[in-house]
Design an enzyme around this catalytic site. Structure first.
Site, PDB file in Angstrom:
ATOM      1  N   HIS A 197     -18.349  41.672  65.437  1.00 47.07           N
ATOM      2  CA  HIS A 197     -19.054  42.079  64.211  1.00 47.07           C
ATOM      3  C   HIS A 197     -18.604  41.331  62.950  1.00 47.07           C
ATOM      4  CE1 HIS A 197     -21.138  44.992  66.492  1.00 47.07           C
ATOM      5  NE2 HIS A 197     -20.307  46.006  66.386  1.00 47.07           N
ATOM      6  N   HIS A 240     -25.606  48.965  62.064  1.00 48.45           N
ATOM      7  CA  HIS A 240     -24.782  49.707  63.022  1.00 48.45           C
ATOM      8  C   HIS A 240     -24.776  51.206  62.719  1.00 48.45           C
ATOM      9  CE1 HIS A 240     -21.831  50.322  66.078  1.00 48.45           C
ATOM     10  NE2 HIS A 240     -21.471  49.047  66.167  1.00 48.45           N
ATOM     11  N   GLU A 298     -28.783  49.011  68.417  1.00 43.80           N
ATOM     12  CA  GLU A 298     -28.616  47.866  67.522  1.00 43.80           C
ATOM     13  C   GLU A 298     -29.511  46.709  67.985  1.00 43.80           C
ATOM     14  OE1 GLU A 298     -24.130  47.252  67.157  1.00 43.80           O
ATOM     15  OE2 GLU A 298     -24.346  48.898  68.582  1.00 43.80           O
TER      16      GLU A 298
END
Length: 344
Positions: free
Chosen positions: A109, A178, A309
């Site tokens: 991420h 997210h 996601e």
């Protein structure tokens, strides 16, 4: 009509660069969503049940302090590259890049200080808000100055999230939001009563560090066949699964298409996810452990929320047969995800 208001949510600490964090409230007759200029975070999303009662269905914190502490990317836009890059390494145009490792042996991420931890510049729109930032060349180890726009717009029961980016050097990019959802209302104990379906014929098996092996496997005859709705708790039991944290492969087309649907029969709340992306990561909050105190001082135990996601496939920069994750100078990255909320 969508009503848009803004207010100050808090001040960034001096060691994080200071600056005011603003909260933008988008309100229609059926949905109310609160978005922060820190990390473009969806801090709250209220939607009606079948009796017209509103509940907040996303996990998060009441104050900025909660978001400044370590947390599992609640509600945030993650980037430059969402999901995992194996060993935090990739090669672009003959040059090898090494990223910070923040997920065992991998980069996750965006790294140590990704897009979720920075202040974005907001611009209010008639029905939403657009956030902008420049990720400088070398930030978190990535090449090129990257201009990024994330736009949230609300129309009735539909929240659209558009991601655009332009770069000065070829760079991998994969942006997603997210948010952790529980359609029973955030703070509810688990998501086992939810019904989930994902319109994917294949998924990506992963190794023990959650990196795709490279195989694109058919869902047919496996616990990953979610093409028809399944009741989550019973499904996990039946297939002896500890939970999901996998990319499901969608038909590759630039057009909007239905990727997934979640509904909570006791309240009637339902959410449909449409996207232009080639994948969707279904995550069932396996790493939540009750140690975080969220909104209203409730704790968030394992499996108390799910994420859908929309994204490119994980580690695509290292897998030539995956959809390309590279953005080149002169091109524009442009993807949209639509979250449609209703009650039946």
């Amino acid at each position: 009509m969508t009503e848009v208001t803004r207010e100050v949510f808090g001040q960034m600490p001096p060691e994080e660069g200071g600056g005011a964090v603003e909260k933008f409230v988008l309100k229609s007759d059926s949905v109310k969503v609160e978005i922060l200029s820190l990390g473009c975070i969806i801090a709250a999303l209220e939607t009606k049940d079948r009796d017209g009662k509103f509940s907040d269905v996303v996990l998060g914190f009441d104050t900025l302090e909660g978001y400044m502490r370590k947390h599992p990317f609640f509600g945030a836009v993650v980037g430059r590259v969402a999901n995992r890059i194996a060993k935090g390494r990739f090669t672009v145009e003959g040059k090898e890049y090494q990223l910070f490792l923040n997920n065992g042996p991998n980069s996750l991420h965006g790294g140590a200080r990704g897009f979720d931890k920075v202040l974005w510049s907001p611009q209010v729109l008639p029905n939403g808000v657009c956030f902008f930032r420049i990720s400088p060349d070398g930030e978190e180890g990535y090449p090129g100055d990257l201009k990024v726009w994330v736009t949230y717009t609300l129309s009735g029961g539909e929240l659209a999230i558009n991601y655009r980016a332009q770069t000065s050097k070829t760079t991998p990019i994969n942006l997603t939001n997210h948010a952790y959802f529980n359609l029973a209302g955030q703070g509810s104990r688990d998501i086992y009563g939810h019904e989930i379906s994902i319109g994917a014929d294949s998924y990506l098996p992963v190794d023990d560090t959650k990196i795709p092996t490279g195989e694109v496997a058919a869902v047919q005859g496996t616990g990953f066949d979610l093409r028809q709705p399944v009741e989550l708790g019973k499904h996990l039991q039946k297939f002896r699964l500890d939970g999901f944290d996998h990319n499901f492969c969608l038909q590759q087309a630039q057009a909007r298409r239905l990727a997934a649907r979640a509904c909570h029969p006791p309240t009637g709340r339902a959410m449909e996810v449409y996207t232009t992306q080639p994948g969707i990561q279904f995550y069932t909050g396996n790493n939540l452990d009750g140690s975080l105190k969220g909104k209203g001082a409730v704790t968030y135990p394992k499996h108390s929320a799910f994420c859908l996601e929309t994204q490119n496939w994980p580690d695509a920069v290292n897998k030539p047969h995956f959809p390309s994750a590279l953005l080149r100078p002169g091109e524009e990255y442009n993807h949209t995800t639509w979250l449609l909320f209703n009650a039946a």
